[in-house]
Write an enzyme that holds these catalytic residues in place. Sequence first.
Site, PDB file in Angstrom:
ATOM      1  N   ASP A   1     -66.408  67.047  22.817  1.00  0.00           N
ATOM      2  CA  ASP A   1     -66.973  68.330  22.417  1.00  0.00           C
ATOM      3  C   ASP A   1     -67.879  68.215  21.214  1.00  0.00           C
ATOM      4  OD1 ASP A   1     -64.678  67.716  20.870  1.00  0.00           O
ATOM      5  OD2 ASP A   1     -64.755  69.737  20.070  1.00  0.00           O
ATOM      6  N   GLU A   2     -68.699  69.235  21.063  1.00  0.00           N
ATOM      7  CA  GLU A   2     -69.537  69.448  19.890  1.00  0.00           C
ATOM      8  C   GLU A   2     -70.454  68.275  19.544  1.00  0.00           C
ATOM      9  OE1 GLU A   2     -67.017  72.818  17.489  1.00  0.00           O
ATOM     10  OE2 GLU A   2     -66.912  70.769  16.756  1.00  0.00           O
TER      11      GLU A   2
END
Length: 863
Positions: free
Chosen positions: A526-527
């Site tokens: 993620d991210e």
Amino acid sequence: MKYLFIFFLNIFSVCSSHTAPKQTQAQEVRVADRIEPNNLSLTWGVLEEKYLGKNQTLSVLTFKNEGKAPMPASGWSLYFHSTPSFKPKEGNAEVKVESINGDFLRMSPTSNFKQLAPGATAKIEFVAAGQIVNESRAPRGFYLVWDDNKTKGYTLENYAIIKPAMNQIGWVEPKDIYAQNSSIKDIPAEKLTKIFPSPAQYKETGQAFTLTAAIPVVADNAFQKEAALLAVYLETIFGQKPAVKATGTMGKAIRLQKKAGLGPEAYELTVSPQEIVISATTPAGAFYGTQSLKTLLPASALAKKQTSVAVAGVQVKDAPRFGHRAFMLDVARNFHQKKEVLKLLDLMALYKLNVFHFHLNDDEGWRIEIPGLPELTQVGGRRGHSLDEKNFLQPSYGSGPDVENVTGSGFYTRADFIEILKYARDRHIKVIPEVETPGHARAAIKSMDARYDRLMKEGKKAEAEQYMLRDVNDKSVYRSVQYFNDNVINVALPSTYTFLEKVTDELLSMYKEAGAPIQTIHFGGDEVPNGVWEKSPVVQELMAKNADLKNVDDLWYYFFGKLNTMLKKRNLYLSGWEEVGLRKVRTNGRLSYVANPDFVKDNVHVDVWNNLGSNIDLAYRMANAGYKVVLTNVSHFYMDLAYQKAYDENGLYWGGYLDVDKPFYFIPFDYMQSMRVNEDNKPITSNAAYAGKEQLKPSARTNIVGLQAPLWSEMILSPERLEYMLLPKLLGLAERAWAPDPAWATKPTSTQSKAAYVQDWSEFVNVLGKRELPRLNYYAGGFSYRIPTVGATTQNGKVVANAQLPGMTIRYTTDETVPTVKSKVYSGPISEKGTVKLAAFDVAGRSSRITTVENGQGNLGGE
């Protein structure tokens, strides 16, 4: 990610006032004569919200020289943690602030800073974008470094944060809490269900069993381990361990017996005056039967050694609603000792949680020993003041300059991890290790840089490059959500996959030695910020050779495709955060995410946390597309969020506020109906935000494999704080993951369902207040759970009060002193005028924060 790290301390401007006589810049202070760091105190506080009518906050940082030597006008720096946009006001600023990386900043004096004489103070005001709801947004972790020895940092122990004098932010008030608690009924303890989480079928017979240490535990061969663990627990009650015997033993006994045809985690429990019988098909089912027996015992049995305990007569048939009942612990941001991990496993087992998601690395730390890669823990597992991060990482989250700080530094040895795996295995808890990639990987990247430097100095170029995680010629520019510009693994490097295979195989070796099951490894995902990989020569070379890689976005699918293949070869499936199963789509310049069909048929599991804004329905979209989804909704399960919108309430609030009720009223198959308040904790009065959103298809319900509660550790610096954030709200997750779907969840807005919810909610908080939290005062050494603040208001000139958890005792004072266990017990409206202070106390004498009510003036004070 899981955690959008959105600081509101943004743009700082500085103006100052000195109470000391001005000194000339030319004055020099000898090293021997300058202030001792312990004599420099700092105080920070909010002065005004909505400053100048804008969404910004006026605050002040006060320097005070409490020593006998001056604070020099130059020759020093203060290191601390806040947002990189922390800047002084343009003009004659006395300090300048530079961003180092992440949330790590350095403040140093300009020529306008004047020497601070003994006894003098200097006030520096700041203007910060956004509102400061609680202390989590305060600058922190200040330490001093002198220019003549830049390798040494001195922690400023004398740092205080001052609570604002006025409620300018809309904090919850005692009257609001009183209103929230007003529907809760006090239910007599004897009428409460005596097993928790709530069983599928439960009946009391009124025929109790008298349990003593002389009563043996008789078990089939398949259940001997479960019997042994039960006997160990009973020893804590009686001071003597009951005998564990094989089937065939006659007479009164606790019997664990095999019964065909029950589910993989199902059990039956019957208590009669002659015996206690736990029937199950599997060891897991037998184990959960023993956990139900534990909660069936009165909590008072743990308070002191017993000679006998009356066990209520019951007939129970039980099985879990979801097969994946998970708790996630982050040990990367701040480290947690093995002892606390084992204690948490005991807690999970008691409440029938069966998946421990172990977040082992992130930007700020790598926490597990990997044989052959010592730098991962020598460098990535330690934090302290460093000019180059060659030996350890920079401080994070206020961990300070000392590399021996036990929250900033620490890791689990191979032996530690194997011990944790065995402990979890014996309690039927699966441990899913998370190796965060390709983003949130700064600790791993810096560790492999250190390894590279070491081996290059030894002339071992090929070996040095074997596990490199970044392209040394990469000129890409980016900032992660946590403000790092060097935290993403380069997925075009062959050495990246060599590294991940090495880590995977070493983990599998530990599981094998522990005899612990493993079906998956969580690889994060993620991210990853925009700008990553765009100017990497090795990326450009890979894309030129691979027609499927048309832009850097395609590298995402390339990376997780290779990881998926690697795991398949090892008979594992891939787990990750939601982005692992998403594909970027750009339409008319607008970016959106859709379920990626590439991995649907590969049993990829995704933990979906984001149900905010346009992503309200993301979990359902992914489940409808065929992904196996673990509901990890930030709105209802993020344990690190503050319980209340109150300045004194610890915890983050970027995703809202999370009290014990939110996990309890979560409706897994229709969770939009569970979104009663927005991120500012204000009631949602319109369903317009849900219009056009995708609902879960009945055929996709089987793709919702379970629920998960994560605890991120940015603000957690002690076991006591960890347990406070976790309990009692984790029990709401336990109830919802195990217990049958409640009747009120079908049509939650109907009058009948609302009444049924109020009844169920009352029963739940009564069970917590009268049975489970008193038990947790002693269980596994005792837990420092949160005691809810008292609700209070004035009615007809009197103060009335209530508590969220019946069973807690409310005590009060009217002389402005703090209530203690010896203060008056609240039993009805308080007629005394003036300041009334109230607190809730548990049976062990621990108390809540203070609630203050002004009676007679018409105003209610803060907590």
